[in-house]
Design a protein around this motif. Structure first.
Motif, PDB file in Angstrom:
ATOM      1  N   PRO A 107      30.605  87.163  31.141  1.00  0.00           N
ATOM      2  CA  PRO A 107      30.134  87.105  29.759  1.00  0.00           C
ATOM      3  C   PRO A 107      28.650  86.802  29.711  1.00  0.00           C
ATOM      4  CG  PRO A 107      31.017  84.973  30.370  1.00  0.00           C
ATOM      5  CD  PRO A 107      31.114  85.837  31.596  1.00  0.00           C
ATOM      6  N   ILE A 108      28.069  86.988  28.510  1.00  0.00           N
ATOM      7  CA  ILE A 108      26.692  86.570  28.285  1.00  0.00           C
ATOM      8  C   ILE A 108      26.762  85.156  27.722  1.00  0.00           C
ATOM      9  CG2 ILE A 108      24.528  87.094  27.109  1.00  0.00           C
ATOM     10  CD1 ILE A 108      25.508  89.202  29.161  1.00  0.00           C
ATOM     11  N   GLU A 109      26.516  84.181  28.568  1.00  0.00           N
ATOM     12  CA  GLU A 109      26.747  82.798  28.190  1.00  0.00           C
ATOM     13  C   GLU A 109      25.902  81.867  29.046  1.00  0.00           C
ATOM     14  OE1 GLU A 109      27.801  81.221  25.410  1.00  0.00           O
ATOM     15  OE2 GLU A 109      29.749  82.214  25.614  1.00  0.00           O
ATOM     16  N   ASP A 110      25.433  80.812  28.446  1.00  0.00           N
ATOM     17  CA  ASP A 110      24.756  79.755  29.186  1.00  0.00           C
ATOM     18  C   ASP A 110      25.700  79.165  30.231  1.00  0.00           C
ATOM     19  OD1 ASP A 110      24.430  76.493  29.107  1.00  0.00           O
ATOM     20  OD2 ASP A 110      22.497  77.534  29.187  1.00  0.00           O
ATOM     21  N   ASP A 111      25.134  78.717  31.357  1.00  0.00           N
ATOM     22  CA  ASP A 111      25.969  78.210  32.449  1.00  0.00           C
ATOM     23  C   ASP A 111      26.884  77.069  31.996  1.00  0.00           C
ATOM     24  OD1 ASP A 111      24.706  80.038  34.030  1.00  0.00           O
ATOM     25  OD2 ASP A 111      23.398  78.589  35.035  1.00  0.00           O
ATOM     26  N   PHE A 112      26.385  76.200  31.142  1.00  0.00           N
ATOM     27  CA  PHE A 112      27.195  75.072  30.668  1.00  0.00           C
ATOM     28  C   PHE A 112      28.441  75.570  29.940  1.00  0.00           C
ATOM     29  CE2 PHE A 112      28.319  72.381  27.036  1.00  0.00           C
ATOM     30  CZ  PHE A 112      28.679  71.206  27.680  1.00  0.00           C
ATOM     31  N   ASP A 113      28.267  76.531  29.031  1.00  0.00           N
ATOM     32  CA  ASP A 113      29.392  77.032  28.244  1.00  0.00           C
ATOM     33  C   ASP A 113      30.290  77.938  29.081  1.00  0.00           C
ATOM     34  OD1 ASP A 113      28.777  75.939  25.501  1.00  0.00           O
ATOM     35  OD2 ASP A 113      26.899  76.979  25.954  1.00  0.00           O
ATOM     36  N   GLN A 114      29.697  78.646  30.015  1.00  0.00           N
ATOM     37  CA  GLN A 114      30.485  79.474  30.937  1.00  0.00           C
ATOM     38  C   GLN A 114      31.457  78.600  31.728  1.00  0.00           C
ATOM     39  OE1 GLN A 114      28.279  82.278  33.519  1.00  0.00           O
ATOM     40  NE2 GLN A 114      29.186  81.116  35.198  1.00  0.00           N
ATOM     41  N   ASP A 115      30.968  77.488  32.252  1.00  0.00           N
ATOM     42  CA  ASP A 115      31.820  76.565  33.000  1.00  0.00           C
ATOM     43  C   ASP A 115      32.865  75.920  32.096  1.00  0.00           C
ATOM     44  OD1 ASP A 115      30.316  77.141  35.223  1.00  0.00           O
ATOM     45  OD2 ASP A 115      29.095  75.324  35.108  1.00  0.00           O
ATOM     46  N   ARG A 116      32.459  75.598  30.880  1.00  0.00           N
ATOM     47  CA  ARG A 116      33.346  74.894  29.962  1.00  0.00           C
ATOM     48  C   ARG A 116      34.595  75.709  29.640  1.00  0.00           C
ATOM     49  NH1 ARG A 116      33.918  75.831  25.048  1.00  0.00           N
ATOM     50  NH2 ARG A 116      31.990  77.014  24.918  1.00  0.00           N
ATOM     51  N   ILE A 117      34.453  77.036  29.530  1.00  0.00           N
ATOM     52  CA  ILE A 117      35.610  77.863  29.178  1.00  0.00           C
ATOM     53  C   ILE A 117      36.257  78.509  30.400  1.00  0.00           C
ATOM     54  CG2 ILE A 117      34.882  78.287  26.819  1.00  0.00           C
ATOM     55  CD1 ILE A 117      33.686  80.901  27.631  1.00  0.00           C
ATOM     56  N   GLY A 118      35.812  78.076  31.599  1.00  0.00           N
ATOM     57  CA  GLY A 118      36.542  78.463  32.796  1.00  0.00           C
ATOM     58  C   GLY A 118      36.111  79.739  33.473  1.00  0.00           C
ATOM     59  N   TRP A 119      34.924  80.261  33.143  1.00  0.00           N
ATOM     60  CA  TRP A 119      34.443  81.445  33.845  1.00  0.00           C
ATOM     61  C   TRP A 119      33.918  81.048  35.222  1.00  0.00           C
ATOM     62  CZ3 TRP A 119      35.144  86.431  32.705  1.00  0.00           C
ATOM     63  CH2 TRP A 119      35.472  86.777  31.392  1.00  0.00           C
ATOM     64  N   LEU A 120      34.279  81.831  36.221  1.00  0.00           N
ATOM     65  CA  LEU A 120      33.834  81.572  37.587  1.00  0.00           C
ATOM     66  C   LEU A 120      32.410  82.084  37.779  1.00  0.00           C
ATOM     67  CD1 LEU A 120      37.086  82.731  39.393  1.00  0.00           C
ATOM     68  CD2 LEU A 120      36.379  80.375  38.923  1.00  0.00           C
ATOM     69  N   PRO A 121      31.653  81.530  38.717  1.00  0.00           N
ATOM     70  CA  PRO A 121      30.312  82.054  39.009  1.00  0.00           C
ATOM     71  C   PRO A 121      30.391  83.533  39.389  1.00  0.00           C
ATOM     72  CG  PRO A 121      30.641  79.940  40.078  1.00  0.00           C
ATOM     73  CD  PRO A 121      31.987  80.356  39.549  1.00  0.00           C
ATOM     74  N   ALA A 122      29.441  84.306  38.905  1.00  0.00           N
ATOM     75  CA  ALA A 122      29.434  85.748  39.189  1.00  0.00           C
ATOM     76  C   ALA A 122      28.039  86.297  38.943  1.00  0.00           C
ATOM     77  CB  ALA A 122      30.456  86.480  38.319  1.00  0.00           C
ATOM     78  N   ASP A 123      27.800  87.487  39.452  1.00  0.00           N
ATOM     79  CA  ASP A 123      26.546  88.189  39.224  1.00  0.00           C
ATOM     80  C   ASP A 123      26.663  88.881  37.865  1.00  0.00           C
ATOM     81  OD1 ASP A 123      24.399  89.937  39.138  1.00  0.00           O
ATOM     82  OD2 ASP A 123      24.529  90.478  41.261  1.00  0.00           O
TER      83      ASP A 123
END
Length: 262
Positions: free
Chosen positions: A166-182
């Motif tokens: 997704p297009i998301e800040d790292d903080f919010d990406q982590d908060r909703i469970g998205w894994l690190p990715a390119d």
């Protein structure tokens, strides 16, 4: 038959149920228009959308249930794979191709997330993982057409990218469970799977700005109007500040996305 509550959703959370072969969910002012769209794309050969049955006496819309897996946050790892993402983009392309002959004149639509540039193709505008049915990790159907409205293909694809890259800040990406990715590579994958040419990729970059601004404006309008549902959603999902974080993150990484796409 007993009603079985289905998980997921935001606006209709807790109000969508399965009864045998059917799904019952709250209807809205645009449900008739949405049902007309769903029938039209089915008639055009697209099988990746619900079949509408009608509106029940209690005001709920009735649709044919689609078997499969619908991921909800925190999204399972398989649903975040490149295979899953590419299949969603291909499915959206199928919807768009099938909707080309559908005439939306005279019908009403929810324009909350609609393309600010306008257009004639009725788009989904809210393709996120909990609105997708998967089988064996591959997208087979799109759900929840509540925000369907006329617009451009590339804008609908940008909304998919916003939600599923997704297009998301790292903080919010982590908060909703998205894994690190390119993330730039994942947006390129969306463009590849959809079949965008170079001009389309240039348009996609511009449309990403439209998509990000549109959802933020819609949220801020609802909050200013005192909508309790929006306020509750904001409290659950990082607060209104997440839009500031997202905007800053996109601006900081824009050149990386442009390099990956072009």
């Amino acid at each position: 038959m007993a009603e079985q509550q289905l998980n997921g959703g935001i606006a209709n959370a807790g109000q969508v149920v399965r009864v045998g072969r059917h799904v019952l969910r709250p209807s809205g002012p645009q449900s008739g228009s949405v049902h007309a769209l769903l029938r039209a794309v089915r008639d055009a050969g697209f099988e990746g959308a619900p079949v509408p049955v009608g509106i029940d006496e209690d005001g709920r819309e009735r649709l044919v249930f689609i078997e499969g897996d619908v991921p909800v946050a925190p999204y399972p790892e398989w649903s975040q794979s490149d295979t899953a993402l590419a299949s969603v983009a291909r499915l959206l392309r199928g919807l768009h191709d099938a909707a080309r002959g559908f005439h939306s004149q005279g019908l009403s639509w929810n324009d909350s997330l609609a393309d600010p540039a306008g257009g004639t193709l009725v788009c989904h505008n809210d393709v996120e993982l909990s609105n997708v049915v998967f089988r064996e990790g591959v997208a087979v159907a799109l759900l929840d057409f509540d925000f369907a409205a006329p617009g451009r293909r590339v804008y609908d694809l940008a909304q998919l990218g916003r939600l599923c890259v997704p297009i998301e800040d790292d903080f919010d990406q982590d908060r909703i469970g998205w894994l690190p990715a390119d993330r730039p590579a994942r947006l390129r994958l969306v463009a590849d799977a959809y079949g965008l040419d170079r001009d389309g990729r240039v348009e996609l970059l511009a449309a990403m700005n439209d998509a990000l601004a549109r959802i933020e404006a819609a949220a801020r309008r609802s909050i200013a109007a005192g909508d309790p549902e929006t306020v509750a959603t904001m409290n659950r999902t990082g607060g209104i500040e997440k839009y500031d974080r997202r905007r800053r993150w996109w601006s900081a990484h824009y050149e990386h996305f442009a390099a990956a796409l072009l």
